[in-house]
Motif scaffolding. Sequence first.
Motif, PDB file in Angstrom:
ATOM      1  N   ALA A 262     -16.125   4.101   7.612  1.00  0.00           N
ATOM      2  CA  ALA A 262     -15.868   5.445   6.552  1.00  0.00           C
ATOM      3  C   ALA A 262     -14.891   4.950   5.946  1.00  0.00           C
ATOM      4  N   SER A 263     -15.042   5.055   4.560  1.00  0.00           N
ATOM      5  CA  SER A 263     -14.068   4.934   3.388  1.00  0.00           C
ATOM      6  C   SER A 263     -13.757   6.750   2.710  1.00  0.00           C
ATOM      7  N   VAL A 264     -13.672   7.376   4.783  1.00  0.00           N
ATOM      8  CA  VAL A 264     -12.894   8.958   3.818  1.00  0.00           C
ATOM      9  C   VAL A 264     -10.709   8.715   3.311  1.00  0.00           C
ATOM     10  N   ASP A 265     -11.033   9.664   2.687  1.00  0.00           N
ATOM     11  CA  ASP A 265      -9.152   9.922   2.670  1.00  0.00           C
ATOM     12  C   ASP A 265      -8.516  10.861   3.773  1.00  0.00           C
ATOM     13  N   TRP A 266      -8.180   9.660   4.755  1.00  0.00           N
ATOM     14  CA  TRP A 266      -7.455  10.005   5.682  1.00  0.00           C
ATOM     15  C   TRP A 266      -6.177  10.601   5.858  1.00  0.00           C
ATOM     16  N   ASP A 267      -5.546  10.845   4.600  1.00  0.00           N
ATOM     17  CA  ASP A 267      -3.841  11.360   4.027  1.00  0.00           C
ATOM     18  C   ASP A 267      -5.278  12.754   3.630  1.00  0.00           C
ATOM     19  N   ARG A 268      -6.053  13.387   3.686  1.00  0.00           N
ATOM     20  CA  ARG A 268      -6.280  14.740   3.211  1.00  0.00           C
ATOM     21  C   ARG A 268      -7.264  15.321   4.644  1.00  0.00           C
ATOM     22  N   GLU A 269      -7.099  14.348   5.654  1.00  0.00           N
ATOM     23  CA  GLU A 269      -7.733  14.884   7.117  1.00  0.00           C
ATOM     24  C   GLU A 269      -7.289  16.693   7.293  1.00  0.00           C
ATOM     25  N   ARG A 270      -9.098  17.414   7.966  1.00  0.00           N
ATOM     26  CA  ARG A 270      -8.050  18.129   7.875  1.00  0.00           C
ATOM     27  C   ARG A 270      -9.299  19.167   9.215  1.00  0.00           C
ATOM     28  N   PHE A 271      -8.519  20.097   9.921  1.00  0.00           N
ATOM     29  CA  PHE A 271      -9.760  20.578  10.955  1.00  0.00           C
ATOM     30  C   PHE A 271      -9.151  22.022  11.251  1.00  0.00           C
ATOM     31  N   THR A 272     -10.690  22.273  11.364  1.00  0.00           N
ATOM     32  CA  THR A 272     -10.853  23.899  11.308  1.00  0.00           C
ATOM     33  C   THR A 272      -9.531  25.465  11.406  1.00  0.00           C
ATOM     34  N   MET A 273      -9.049  24.608  12.648  1.00  0.00           N
ATOM     35  CA  MET A 273      -7.661  24.950  12.888  1.00  0.00           C
ATOM     36  C   MET A 273      -6.645  24.886  12.439  1.00  0.00           C
ATOM     37  N   ASP A 274      -5.859  23.535  11.441  1.00  0.00           N
ATOM     38  CA  ASP A 274      -4.916  23.987  11.024  1.00  0.00           C
ATOM     39  C   ASP A 274      -4.724  25.259  10.521  1.00  0.00           C
ATOM     40  N   ASP A 275      -3.077  24.994   9.731  1.00  0.00           N
ATOM     41  CA  ASP A 275      -2.419  26.599   9.177  1.00  0.00           C
ATOM     42  C   ASP A 275      -3.853  26.673   7.533  1.00  0.00           C
ATOM     43  N   GLY A 276      -3.740  25.372   6.780  1.00  0.00           N
ATOM     44  CA  GLY A 276      -4.008  26.384   5.872  1.00  0.00           C
ATOM     45  C   GLY A 276      -5.994  26.631   6.531  1.00  0.00           C
ATOM     46  N   LEU A 277      -6.706  25.769   6.959  1.00  0.00           N
ATOM     47  CA  LEU A 277      -7.578  26.685   7.544  1.00  0.00           C
ATOM     48  C   LEU A 277      -7.673  28.181   7.485  1.00  0.00           C
ATOM     49  N   SER A 278      -6.859  28.384   8.369  1.00  0.00           N
ATOM     50  CA  SER A 278      -6.561  29.316   9.863  1.00  0.00           C
ATOM     51  C   SER A 278      -6.423  30.139   8.531  1.00  0.00           C
ATOM     52  N   ALA A 279      -5.576  29.750   7.721  1.00  0.00           N
ATOM     53  CA  ALA A 279      -4.770  31.096   6.814  1.00  0.00           C
ATOM     54  C   ALA A 279      -6.615  31.584   5.650  1.00  0.00           C
ATOM     55  N   ALA A 280      -7.662  30.459   5.035  1.00  0.00           N
ATOM     56  CA  ALA A 280      -8.348  30.831   4.388  1.00  0.00           C
ATOM     57  C   ALA A 280      -9.685  31.891   5.511  1.00  0.00           C
ATOM     58  N   THR A 281      -9.513  31.011   6.492  1.00  0.00           N
ATOM     59  CA  THR A 281     -10.298  31.789   7.479  1.00  0.00           C
ATOM     60  C   THR A 281     -10.005  33.458   7.508  1.00  0.00           C
ATOM     61  N   GLN A 282      -8.558  33.739   8.116  1.00  0.00           N
ATOM     62  CA  GLN A 282      -8.152  34.909   8.322  1.00  0.00           C
ATOM     63  C   GLN A 282      -8.597  35.956   6.324  1.00  0.00           C
ATOM     64  N   GLU A 283      -8.469  35.594   5.553  1.00  0.00           N
ATOM     65  CA  GLU A 283      -8.244  35.376   4.471  1.00  0.00           C
ATOM     66  C   GLU A 283      -9.885  36.041   4.141  1.00  0.00           C
ATOM     67  N   VAL A 284     -10.945  35.592   4.442  1.00  0.00           N
ATOM     68  CA  VAL A 284     -11.918  35.694   4.219  1.00  0.00           C
ATOM     69  C   VAL A 284     -13.212  37.017   5.336  1.00  0.00           C
ATOM     70  N   PHE A 285     -12.531  36.383   6.340  1.00  0.00           N
ATOM     71  CA  PHE A 285     -12.333  37.938   7.116  1.00  0.00           C
ATOM     72  C   PHE A 285     -12.197  39.209   6.442  1.00  0.00           C
ATOM     73  N   VAL A 286     -10.574  39.203   5.676  1.00  0.00           N
ATOM     74  CA  VAL A 286     -10.139  41.193   5.416  1.00  0.00           C
ATOM     75  C   VAL A 286     -10.830  40.862   5.089  1.00  0.00           C
ATOM     76  N   ARG A 287     -11.078  40.100   3.678  1.00  0.00           N
ATOM     77  CA  ARG A 287     -11.916  40.814   2.105  1.00  0.00           C
ATOM     78  C   ARG A 287     -13.035  40.824   2.465  1.00  0.00           C
ATOM     79  N   LEU A 288     -14.193  40.351   3.547  1.00  0.00           N
ATOM     80  CA  LEU A 288     -15.688  40.730   3.802  1.00  0.00           C
ATOM     81  C   LEU A 288     -15.234  42.548   4.613  1.00  0.00           C
ATOM     82  N   TYR A 289     -13.958  42.324   5.115  1.00  0.00           N
ATOM     83  CA  TYR A 289     -13.999  43.651   5.964  1.00  0.00           C
ATOM     84  C   TYR A 289     -13.872  45.150   4.679  1.00  0.00           C
TER      85      TYR A 289
END
Length: 959
Positions: A134-161
Motif C-alpha cells: 500500500a503506497s499510503v503517505d505514512w507521515d500523514r497517518e491519522r488516528f480517530t482519537m489523535d489530538d486533531g481529530l478529537s478537536a474536530a469531533t468535539q467541534e462538530v458536536f458543539v456546533r450541531l448542538y
Amino acid sequence: MEKTYNPTSIEQALYQTWEEKGYFKPHGDTSKEAYSIMIPPPNVTGSLHMGHAFQDTIMDTLIRCERMKGKNTLWQVGTDHAGIATQMVVERKIAAEENKTKHDYGREAFIDKIWEWKAESGGNITQQLRRLGASVDWDRERFTMDDGLSAATQEVFVRLYEEDLIYRGKRLVNWDPKLHTAISDLEVENKDKKGHMWHFRYPLADGALTADGKDYIVVATTRPETVLGDTGVAVNPEDPRYQDLIGKNIVLPIVNRLIPIVGDEHADMEKGTGCVKITPAHDFNDYEVGKRHSLPMINILTFNGDIRDAAEVFTTNGEISDVYSTDVPTQYQGLERFAARKALVAEMETLGLLEEVKDHDLTVPYGDRGGVVIEPMLTDQWYVRTAPLAEPAVKAVEDGQIQFVPKQYENMYFAWMRDVQDWCISRQLWWGHRIPAWYDNEGNVYVGRTEEEVRAKHNLAPVVVLRQDDDVLDTWFSSALWTFGTQGWPENTDALKTFHPSEVLVSGFDIIFFWVARMIMMTMHFVKDDDGKPQVPFKTVYMTGLIRDENGDKMSKSKGNVLDPIDMIDGIDLESLVEKRCGNMMQPKLAAKIEKNTRKTFENGIEPYGTDALRFTLAAMASTGRDINWDMKRLEGYRNFCNKLWNASRYVLMNTEDQDCGFATDAELDYSLADKWIESQFEIAAKEFNAHIENYRLDMASNTLYEFIWNQFCDWYLELTKPVLWKGNEAQQRATRRTLITVLEKTLRLAHPVIPYITESIWQSVKPLVDGVEGETIMTQALPQFNAENFDEKALADIEWVKAFITSIRNLRAEYDIAPSQGLDVIFKAADETDVARLEANLNVLQSLAKLDSVQVLSQGQTTIDGQEIPACATSLVQKSTLMIPMAGLIDKDAELARLDKEYARIQGEIKRIEGKLNNQGFVAKAPEAVVAAERAKLEGYQETLVKLEEQKATIAAL
C-alpha cells in the motif's frame, strides 16, 4: 536478475526503500491536478483480512495509476479507535494478566492502559498494509482519537448542538446486557434459532365479549417476559372480529393492569390470531405503535437484562409518568430475563391462560462483540436530527455530484436517506470521544468545548458543581468526519484546500448508511467552497462485493473458512493453519469438522505466493459490486503469470544487455513485421487498460495485462524474435533488440499499479538499457497512454494471419500425434494473392516456428501437383485459405487408430462416471451448486472431445 522469481527476497526490502525515500508522498506541485483517496480506517484492534486486502488493492492500483500520470496524489492512511472492540481487548488483557477489571483501575487509569496497549500492539494492521504494498503517505497517518481529530469531533458536536441538530432523549436502542452499552444495527448479528411461540389469553374488561362470544382475546409472543411491560393490544381496524373492541380494555394477567385495545395496521389480520401485544419499552415495532397511540412506556429490565424491582413508567415523550403503578410482582423481581420467561409461562399455565405453545423459527439478535442476546432498551441517549442533514446529501447524489459504482447502489442509498431516522450517537463506554456536555446538580445540561467555556458562556459561579457526561460518542460519529478531519479541519489548511473533496471512496455495501451516507451528510454541512457551496466528501463511491470461500459461503472464524492474506503471501504449513483455524474453537465437534475440511483442502498447507500474485488475483476478480468466490487455483495461475513475466524479462535482458539496441542516432534499423505488430498490440493494451481503470473495471484491466503479457508478448512475440536474432542481419537484429527492451519497459510501467514489486524489480535492470529513461523508481514514471504513431493496422492483420498459420500446424501435430521435432512438407491452397504475399514475406519465420521442410502453394482450382493427384491430407483453415499436411509416412496408421480407440474408450468411461453422479439425486441435492455445475461442465467437455476423436479416426482410416 536472479534466475528464479522469488518474491520473498525482493518485496519487503523494496517497500522499505519506497517508504524511506518518500515516494508515496504528494509531490506538492499545486499547478498539477490533485488526486486523493481516503482509506476506510481499519479498526486499530484488527488484522488484515481478505476484505481489506481486496479493497486496499483496488485503492492502491488507482492511486499508483494517478501518481504515474503526474498528479499530486495523496492516499490518506489511518486507523479507527474502535470503541467497543478496543475496550474489550484491554479488559480481557488486564483480566488475564492482572485479574483486574476496568473498575479496579478507574476511568482515567484504564484509558491510560488502552493508550499503552495501542503503543505496543495497535500497529499490527498498518504493518500488514505495508506487506500488501500500500503506497499510503505514512507521515500523514491519522488516528480517530489523535489530538486533531478529537478537536474536530468535539467541534462538530458543539456546533450541531448549538444549531439544535443534536439533542438528548429517552428512546429505544439496541442494548448489549453484557457490555452495558447501546450498539448500532451493524453491530447486531441476527441468528436463526429454533424457538417457541406462546399463545396467551388476555381477559377482556368490563364484561366485553368478542364477536364469537368469548370474554378474552388471544395474543402470541416469542418473549413472554415482556408481558410485564405491556401497555396495549393492537388489532387491525379492518378486522371484523375485533372492530367492536377497539377503545375497550383488557386486564393484563399477573400484574392486573388495565390496558387499551387500539386499532393499528401493524396488526396483521392474516397472521396468528390478529391480536398483537404492545410493549413500547421493549420492542422497536411496538415503540412505533405506542407513539402513534400515545401509549405509556414501561421499562421492566435492568441494564443487565434482569427484571427490575420496580418498573419505570414514562410517557410517549420519555417523561416520568404516574399513569401506571411501578410495582413488579415480587416473584419476578431480580430474575434473569430467561428465567423470568420460564416463570411467567408457568404462571400463565397455572392461571389457565396458556392457550397453546407452537414451535417457531426465530431470528434472534446477538451482539457481535458481547455475544449475548440484544435487548431493545429504553435509555437516555444523545441523538442527531438527521432529516435536515439528509436533504442536501440526497440531492448531491440525485444531481450527480456523487456517483455510485455500480449505479444500482444509489437505490439503497435513497431508500435509507429518504426515510432517515434520528441517529443515536452515544455509547456507554470509557474508550472514545467523551461527550462534551456537563450537568449541574439540578440536572441542567451545558454543552461546550471545555468546562471553562461552559462556565464562562453560562456565567456559572465556581460553587456550581459540574459533572461531565460519562458517555462517549459512537465510533461512526468521528469516522463520519474522516475526509475533512484528516486534512486539518476546522482550520482551512493547505491540505484541505488541495485534497478535498477526495476522488473515490472504496467501500462495501453493508456500510452505505452507517458510514458512507453519514460522511456525505457531515461533510456537506461543515465544509464549504469559497463561494459557500457545500463540498461533497468524494466524487465516486465504488462498492465492492464480498469475498466468499470457494463454496460461496461467507468467511467467518466460526465456520473455520477464513483465509489470511498474509498466509497467502508468505505461506503457512498445514499444522499451523489447522491450529490457526481450530485453536480457539470452544465446540470440539465443530473444531474436528473444521480440522478435517482444512486438512482435505490444504493437504500441504499454503505455499508462498507473494504479494503481486495475490494482488493480481484480487484485481482480476474485482467485477463491480459482485460477490467473489475465492479460488486458490486462480492464485496459483497468477503466480505462474508472475513467473512468466520474470522469465520473459530474463530472455529480453540476455538478448539486449551488452548488445547494440539501436539507440545511437546513426544506427540503421530494419523493423520486422513482428516488431511493428507488438508495438501495435501494446498500444491497444494501453488504451484498454486506461479505459478500464477509468471505469473502475479492474477485472477487465487485469485481463488486458494478462492477455498482452502472456499471450502476445511472451508466447508470440518472443518466439517471433528468435528467427531474427539467430539469422537476421545487423539492422534487423538491432531493431528487434530495441523493440524487445522498449516494449518490455513500457509493459512494466503499464502493469506496475497492479503488480508493483515484480515490475519495480525488473525495471531496475531494464532502465539502464533504454535511452532516455531516467529516475530512481518505476512508480514516478509515466503510465503509458495510447500513441497512434506506434499503431500499424496492417502489421496487426498480417501477424494474426501468421499466428493462425502456425497454430494450425501445431494443432494438427497434436491431433495426429506428430512429434514437434518432425519436419513437415505442407501444401498451402491460397484463397487470394494477399495470402500468397503473406506466405512469401514470412516464409523464414513460418518454417522456423512451425518446423517446416517445404511449403508448396496451390492456386485456386488446382487439383494436382506435378501431374499427380493431391495425396490424403490432414487439413485446417488459415482464415480463408487451406493448409494441408500429406499424412503418408508420418504416422503408423494402425498404431494411431489403436491409440485413438483407447482414448475414445477412456473418454466414454469418464462420461459414464459423470452421468452416474448427475443421475444420483442424493449427490445433486447435497453437493454445493458450484460442484454440480463443474461436473456438468466436465461432461460437456468430454462429449465435445468424443466428436473430435471420431473425426480424427475417420481421417486416419481414409489414408
